[in-house]
Design an enzyme around this catalytic site. Structure first.
Site, PDB file in Angstrom:
ATOM      1  N   CYS A 167      13.013  -1.648  -3.918  1.00 27.97           N
ATOM      2  CA  CYS A 167      12.205  -2.591  -4.208  1.00 27.97           C
ATOM      3  C   CYS A 167      12.630  -3.484  -5.714  1.00 27.97           C
ATOM      4  CB  CYS A 167      11.131  -2.185  -4.243  1.00 27.97           C
ATOM      5  SG  CYS A 167      10.750  -1.005  -2.910  1.00 27.97           S
ATOM      6  N   HIS A 200       6.805  -5.814  -9.356  1.00 25.27           N
ATOM      7  CA  HIS A 200       6.689  -5.962  -7.893  1.00 25.27           C
ATOM      8  C   HIS A 200       6.135  -5.397  -7.115  1.00 25.27           C
ATOM      9  CE1 HIS A 200       8.200  -4.424  -3.813  1.00 25.27           C
ATOM     10  NE2 HIS A 200       7.639  -2.931  -4.707  1.00 25.27           N
ATOM     11  N   ASN A 247       3.935  -6.806   0.841  1.00 26.69           N
ATOM     12  CA  ASN A 247       4.924  -5.891   0.013  1.00 26.69           C
ATOM     13  C   ASN A 247       5.926  -6.496   0.491  1.00 26.69           C
ATOM     14  OD1 ASN A 247       6.870  -4.262  -1.334  1.00 26.69           O
ATOM     15  ND2 ASN A 247       5.734  -2.272  -1.179  1.00 26.69           N
TER      16      ASN A 247
HETATM   17  C1  4VN Z   1       6.269   0.873  -4.669  1.00 23.60           C
HETATM   18  C2  4VN Z   1       5.043   1.528  -4.459  1.00 23.60           C
HETATM   19  C3  4VN Z   1       4.756   1.729  -3.057  1.00 23.60           C
HETATM   20  C4  4VN Z   1       3.459   2.016  -2.870  1.00 23.60           C
HETATM   21  C5  4VN Z   1       2.850   3.884  -3.461  1.00 23.60           C
HETATM   22  C6  4VN Z   1       1.751   3.842  -2.749  1.00 23.60           C
HETATM   23  C7  4VN Z   1       0.796   3.003  -1.922  1.00 23.60           C
HETATM   24  C8  4VN Z   1       2.363   1.107  -2.061  1.00 23.60           C
HETATM   25  C9  4VN Z   1      -0.677   4.716  -2.023  1.00 23.60           C
HETATM   26  C10 4VN Z   1      -2.158   4.831  -1.302  1.00 23.60           C
HETATM   27  C11 4VN Z   1      -2.709   4.331  -0.480  1.00 23.60           C
HETATM   28  C12 4VN Z   1      -2.483   3.349  -0.623  1.00 23.60           C
HETATM   29  C13 4VN Z   1      -0.927   2.654  -0.545  1.00 23.60           C
HETATM   30 CL1  4VN Z   1       4.593   1.849  -6.380  1.00 23.60          CL
HETATM   31  C14 4VN Z   1       5.214   1.199  -2.289  1.00 23.60           C
HETATM   32  C15 4VN Z   1       6.740   1.065  -2.631  1.00 23.60           C
HETATM   33  C16 4VN Z   1       7.484   0.401  -1.635  1.00 23.60           C
HETATM   34  O1  4VN Z   1       8.055  -0.967  -1.698  1.00 23.60           O
HETATM   35  C17 4VN Z   1       7.075   1.004  -4.299  1.00 23.60           C
HETATM   36  N1  4VN Z   1       1.385   2.119  -2.119  1.00 23.60           N
HETATM   37  N2  4VN Z   1       0.055   3.588  -1.619  1.00 23.60           N
HETATM   38  C18 4VN Z   1      -4.491   4.929  -0.638  1.00 23.60           C
HETATM   39  O2  4VN Z   1      -4.656   5.243   0.574  1.00 23.60           O
HETATM   40  O3  4VN Z   1      -4.857   4.251  -1.049  1.00 23.60           O
END
Ligand code: 4VN
Length: 324
Positions: free
Chosen positions: A112, A249, A279
């Protein structure tokens, strides 16, 4: 001294839009679950276009908008973690598709943060005085790296591409940069594992699919990446008033809320489009940049200053402060 500047921007996404409700027909999830936790409503999913096809659309648009000939392009960098193949690279496929016969072309792998690392690299190539025009593109078909039976990750990602034409300039536009990696935490976000396979070794597993320790990456973004962005801003004696927009990002809208608060800058200066794209990894920042130009938020006349920041697998993170 030769400097560099972003002269044109473009983006492209596959036509097919898949909504949260569409996903709920193939897995146990719901629009409410996805939207409330991530902000994501739709994502574009490629039916028959590869990463190099998406990137080539962006490259062709950049040539069209700038009236630069393909033969004038000195280098092409494609940031991707979903290449068509390891060899030839996605960037050399783009070179062939647009006919940039005088360019050298290579892919850059930094998940990313890929577009940020690629843009910082392109700036140095131009500052060297050896090259004057380059295409820097972030492009992904993340749909092929997603385990469609894993609802915790499948709902998060999408396909797309965005990029910029970077050109030599007599004025400085790249004002500050901060690039970092921490390989010791690499296992918290993985995809595309290629195992060993030889008749003389013990075979090990291939695993194409993305795996994420969501909590760990969430905390990393909110605590460490925010602190790093804040530090970069104070390092060049900037206050929040000196930045028109911060383009981060596009992983998760809740994470952006928390990061804006930690950085101490109004959330209104953090545009978001993960609602429509999910994403898209290395493509997320250049797609957002191009949409901000299309919407008239960014004028591309050198009068505005923005911060770009990517963070994710590696772990990697990096920010640039750029006049645009
Ligand atoms: C940067 C990030 C993420 C990311 C991290 C966590 C997340 C995306 C966790 C909790 C979940 C919902 C989704 Cl900050 C991913 C990348 C990869 O490109 C880079 N989502 N979540 C929940 O249950 O609330």
């Amino acid at each position: 001294m030769v400097y560099s500047r972003i002269s044109h921007v473009a983006h492209y996404a596959p036509k097919q839009v898949v909504s949260n409700d569409d996903l709920a027909t193939i897995m146990d999830t719901s629009d409410d679950w996805i939207a409330s936790r991530t902000g994501i409503k739709n994502r574009h999913i490629s039916e028959n276009e590869t990463t190099s096809d998406l990137a080539s659309h962006v490259a062709a648009q950049l040539l069209f908008k700038s009236s630069v000939q393909a033969s004038e392009i000195d280098f092409i960098i494609v940031a991707t973690i979903t290449p068509d193949s390891m060899m030839p690279s996605t960037a050399t496929r783009v070179q062939a598709q647009i006919g940039a016969a005088n360019a050298f072309a290579f892919d850059l792998t930094a998940a990313c943060s890929g577009f940020i690392f690629a843009l910082a690299t392109a700036d140095k190539l131009i500052q060297s005085g050896l090259y004057r025009k380059g295409l820097v593109i972030g492009a992904e078909t993340f749909s092929k790296a997603v385990d469609w039976s894993d609802r915790s990750t499948a709902v998060l990602f999408g396909d797309g591409a965005g990029g910029v034409l970077i050109e030599a300039s007599d004025k400085r536009h790249f004002l500050a940069e901060s690039l970092h990696s921490d390989g010791s935490r690499g296992e918290s976000l993985t995809s595309g594992k290629i195992g060993l396979s030889s008749p003389f070794s013990q075979k090990s597993e291939n695993d194409p699919y993305v795996k994420m320790d969501g909590r760990a990456i969430f905390d990393f973004a909110v605590r460490e990446v925010s602190a790093n962005i804040k530090q970069l801003i104070t390092d060049i004696n900037f206050s929040s008033d000196d930045l028109d927009y911060l383009l981060l990002h596009q992983a998760n809208n809740r994470i952006l809320d928390k990061m804006a608060k930690k950085i101490g800058i109004s959330r209104e200066k953090f545009p978001a489009n993960m609602m429509e794209y999910g994403n898209t990894s290395a493509a997320s920042i250049p797609i957002l940049l191009s949409e901000c130009v299309d919407k008239g938020m960014l004028k591309m006349d050198g009068s505005q200053t923005i911060l770009l920041s990517g963070f994710g697998g590696g772990l990697t993170w990096g920010s640039l402060i750029v006049k645009i």
